[in-house]
Design a protein around this motif. Sequence first.
Motif, PDB file in Angstrom:
ATOM      1  N   PRO A  50      38.117  47.990  41.484  1.00  0.00           N
ATOM      2  CA  PRO A  50      37.784  48.596  40.191  1.00  0.00           C
ATOM      3  C   PRO A  50      38.037  50.104  40.277  1.00  0.00           C
ATOM      4  N   LEU A  51      38.702  50.659  39.285  1.00  0.00           N
ATOM      5  CA  LEU A  51      39.137  52.055  39.384  1.00  0.00           C
ATOM      6  C   LEU A  51      38.134  53.042  38.817  1.00  0.00           C
ATOM      7  N   VAL A  52      37.218  52.583  37.975  1.00  0.00           N
ATOM      8  CA  VAL A  52      36.172  53.443  37.415  1.00  0.00           C
ATOM      9  C   VAL A  52      34.884  52.631  37.364  1.00  0.00           C
ATOM     10  N   ASP A  53      33.769  53.317  37.215  1.00  0.00           N
ATOM     11  CA  ASP A  53      32.479  52.654  37.063  1.00  0.00           C
ATOM     12  C   ASP A  53      32.248  52.283  35.590  1.00  0.00           C
ATOM     13  N   GLY A  54      31.333  51.347  35.385  1.00  0.00           N
ATOM     14  CA  GLY A  54      30.923  51.035  34.012  1.00  0.00           C
ATOM     15  C   GLY A  54      31.290  49.645  33.547  1.00  0.00           C
ATOM     16  N   HIS A  55      31.767  48.800  34.439  1.00  0.00           N
ATOM     17  CA  HIS A  55      32.071  47.407  34.086  1.00  0.00           C
ATOM     18  C   HIS A  55      30.805  46.771  33.503  1.00  0.00           C
ATOM     19  N   ASP A  56      30.880  46.215  32.279  1.00  0.00           N
ATOM     20  CA  ASP A  56      29.666  45.790  31.573  1.00  0.00           C
ATOM     21  C   ASP A  56      29.921  44.541  30.745  1.00  0.00           C
ATOM     22  N   PRO A  57      29.519  43.365  31.241  1.00  0.00           N
ATOM     23  CA  PRO A  57      29.729  42.133  30.461  1.00  0.00           C
ATOM     24  C   PRO A  57      29.032  42.158  29.109  1.00  0.00           C
ATOM     25  N   ALA A  58      27.857  42.793  29.018  1.00  0.00           N
ATOM     26  CA  ALA A  58      27.124  42.803  27.754  1.00  0.00           C
ATOM     27  C   ALA A  58      27.913  43.478  26.642  1.00  0.00           C
ATOM     28  N   ARG A  59      28.717  44.486  27.003  1.00  0.00           N
ATOM     29  CA  ARG A  59      29.542  45.186  25.999  1.00  0.00           C
ATOM     30  C   ARG A  59      30.991  44.709  26.026  1.00  0.00           C
ATOM     31  N   ARG A  60      31.268  43.677  26.784  1.00  0.00           N
ATOM     32  CA  ARG A  60      32.639  43.179  26.971  1.00  0.00           C
ATOM     33  C   ARG A  60      33.559  44.319  27.422  1.00  0.00           C
ATOM     34  N   LEU A  61      33.042  45.155  28.310  1.00  0.00           N
ATOM     35  CA  LEU A  61      33.771  46.320  28.786  1.00  0.00           C
ATOM     36  C   LEU A  61      34.265  45.998  30.201  1.00  0.00           C
ATOM     37  N   PHE A  62      35.535  45.701  30.307  1.00  0.00           N
ATOM     38  CA  PHE A  62      36.146  45.286  31.579  1.00  0.00           C
ATOM     39  C   PHE A  62      36.897  46.477  32.155  1.00  0.00           C
ATOM     40  N   ALA A  63      36.407  47.002  33.263  1.00  0.00           N
ATOM     41  CA  ALA A  63      36.991  48.217  33.838  1.00  0.00           C
ATOM     42  C   ALA A  63      38.408  47.970  34.346  1.00  0.00           C
ATOM     43  N   PRO A  64      39.299  48.971  34.263  1.00  0.00           N
ATOM     44  CA  PRO A  64      40.623  48.859  34.877  1.00  0.00           C
ATOM     45  C   PRO A  64      40.499  48.506  36.358  1.00  0.00           C
TER      46      PRO A  64
END
Length: 482
Positions: A330-344
């Motif tokens: 993972p290239l950045v922090d903040g991967h969040d399934p609740a917000r459907r935010l899939f980190a690069p």
Amino acid sequence: MDAPAAPAKSLPVDPPTAVAELAPTLQRLRAAWQGQRPGYAQRRDDLRALRAALKAGLPRMVEAIAADFGHRPREESLLAEAMPVLSTIDLLLRNLRGWMRPRRVSAGWRLWPARAQLRSEPLGVVGVISPWNYPVNLALVPLATAIAAGNHVYLKPSEATPATSRFLRELLQEVFPADRVAVAQGGADVGAAFAALPLDHLVFTGSTAVGRKVMAAAAANLTPLTLELGGKSPAIVCPSYPPERAAARLATGKWFNGGQTCIAPDYALVVGGRERRDALVAALRAEALARYGDLSGQAGDYTRIIDQAQFARLQAWLDEARARGCEVLPLVDGHDPARRLFAPTLVLDPPEDIALMREEIFGPVLPVLAVDSLEAAIGFVNARPRPLALYPFSAERGEIERVLGSVLAGGVTVNDTLLHFAAEHLPFGGVGPSGMGAYHGRAGFDAFSKQLPVLWQPRRSASDLLRPPYARLARLIGFLLR
């Protein structure tokens, strides 16, 4: 840290169209077209009205797309949705009169003094099944092109973007009467019945798996198809190309719209071994941090995954890669399934049999593989189905030509990504499993027209001589067979 992003506004959606309504709607569209085929003035006025309505509706468009995705940057929607449609309409308006004009072609000296021409005649009713990833662009570009070619249009937008589908229906109702353009809403049952209609041409944009089903449904009516599918579009990065520049351009192609782009680079082959691969990985990490930083905050410039099912699919594929011993970065922090935010995320040198390497990824995950030579990279690509897009990166023209002469793809951007799609005069389409047929520009106008061949015979014709007894024609036949 930025405040968390506000949840996307919930917008009203349309009820599904009854399957029983599809055939009568098609009959209405066809009857109106047969009663009065659109001429130049109507086509021009329709295109102008569609352009004006879309321009006026841009705030509603942006809001609807953001509601469907959970969040998508306004700028991405304007660049990826509005700009291609407006550019297409402008191109159509500039060229419409000339494209409608019959084109003279040679009849050949043997038919002298006959003359020949090709006339671009409308087909009738063109169906468009559009996808969710670019729900306005991939609905209105083929629709506008079909209108320019003199057709009526029946549109089936994706059920995965219901707010945008409602926006499209309302927009088109502002511009067109119900017997010129119609919209069908609904899920897989409506889509299957739509594909089975006796349309005069059908444009489908979506996955290869669904494309096979669409083709099978259309076959019963011998409906001509334009299939814009997908596949695993490779990038090949040669040692002569600076890794920092390659990373910047791969980052745009891969992470724009959260990677949910049919022509996004699906994997990168780095020529020159692990040292060159690691240089590209470091440059990609720097790009991700510079562009997005910590996604735990607002993440306003990063598009969410369209729904939980797609998020879960991507997560499962990463889990499989980890279980197989792959290095997952993972290239950045903040991967969040609740917000459907899939980190690069990068996956280094994955085995060929895992899902990430078998299936189109359609998300912000990029496998990066080291290969020893350009020939090995070409062999790797050619061992797989022909891709929709190809992205060779090299500072040496000879290397680019070797790739172009060895790999067949739907389209190519050299030393960049995505941009061949936006080139007005380049046809866009796949090859083999990545699609059939093409549109954009003149190619689209011709695809949605019948190129009607017409031979004009003058008052006197050599065919008047072609009657028995043939013996008297021996010299003439000998002359024609030269």
